[in-house]
Design a protein around this motif. Sequence first.
Motif, short mmCIF file in Angstrom:
data_model
loop_
_atom_site.label_atom_id
_atom_site.label_comp_id
_atom_site.label_asym_id
_atom_site.label_seq_id
_atom_site.Cartn_x
_atom_site.Cartn_y
_atom_site.Cartn_z
N TRP A 176 1.04 19.70 -3.82
CA TRP A 176 1.92 18.75 -4.19
C TRP A 176 1.80 17.40 -3.33
CZ3 TRP A 176 5.70 16.52 -0.96
CH2 TRP A 176 5.97 17.13 0.28
N ILE A 177 1.44 17.61 -2.16
CA ILE A 177 1.15 16.36 -1.33
C ILE A 177 0.10 15.77 -1.72
CG2 ILE A 177 0.39 15.68 1.08
CD1 ILE A 177 2.01 17.97 2.15
N SER A 229 0.62 14.00 -4.98
CA SER A 229 1.49 12.59 -4.79
C SER A 229 0.67 11.47 -4.25
CB SER A 229 2.63 13.06 -3.72
OG SER A 229 3.34 14.00 -4.14
N SER A 288 -3.01 16.51 -13.00
CA SER A 288 -2.07 17.48 -11.90
C SER A 288 -2.36 18.96 -12.61
CB SER A 288 -0.58 17.20 -12.14
OG SER A 288 -0.34 16.05 -11.49
N SER A 324 -1.68 11.16 -15.00
CA SER A 324 -1.20 11.90 -13.90
C SER A 324 -0.82 13.52 -14.16
CB SER A 324 0.26 11.21 -13.40
OG SER A 324 -0.16 9.95 -13.06
N ILE A 346 -1.61 10.34 -7.27
CA ILE A 346 -0.63 9.77 -8.44
C ILE A 346 -0.30 8.37 -8.02
CG2 ILE A 346 1.28 9.66 -9.79
CD1 ILE A 346 1.01 12.74 -9.81
N PHE A 347 -0.09 8.19 -6.66
CA PHE A 347 0.44 6.91 -5.84
C PHE A 347 -1.01 5.70 -6.02
CE2 PHE A 347 0.33 4.19 -2.28
CZ PHE A 347 1.57 3.31 -2.61
#
Length: 256
Positions: A156-157, A160, A48, A44, A163-164
């Motif tokens: 960031w959305i 997220s 990122s 992650s 990563i989920f």
Amino acid sequence: MNVFKQLYVSLYSPKDIATFRYQGLGKTIFFVFVLSLLSILPASYYFSMMIKDSIYAVKQTVSTEIPAFEIKDGKLKIESDEPIIIHKEGFTIFIDDSGILTPSKVANQTTNGLAFLQSEFVVISAGNAQSSPYTFIEGNNETISSWLDKADRLLWIFLSIMIFIFYIIAAVILFIKITIFSIFGLVLKNAFRKPLRYKQVWTITAYCVTLPTIFFTIMDFFQATVPFSMSLNWFIIFILLFLTLKEIPHEQEQEQ
């Protein structure tokens, strides 16, 4: 014993792992989810950073370093007679409207990068290429630069969500691994004549995967390559499962 203390003792103590066989299945499942979360932290983080650096590098390149281009009707047009290749720090950008470059060719030339090809956009991460047609991308240098500014603000959305997805995939893989090794555990417990139900075997197997999972997570943080990693992973789990089952008394010993 809380989950994090269980994680700690599972790194070195088959005797403690053997005592976890009496706990509820819900706590074991929660432990597996926590372990899955820890296991995706390196991927992650590096993913990122790669995406963030990629957007910045592409924005700078599009704005100042490449000739005028346009994406229209799903095709790239650029004022250049040959493919353009720009090397950044640990990152490469390809621009080619001729069809000479393909996703596989650009993946062979860099570990991390982006490619604007004749009819598709390609992201290269860890040597793997993922391509997508220009369905939602259209415009020239200025338009694409503006689009990248918006993408940076919404990054960031996207991260997220990704990563989920990583987390769900890691959890599924870990549950499958535990289930596979619990079958080996059943064979061993029958050979040792240990008084265990399948739920108990599955529970101790879940804790036996802790050591190799944490070890390879640390190696991923340092981006270190471990030779024969899969074989080593499976060997460690099998040895821990073997040692844990040896710690469980036979039925006659429990009665005494």
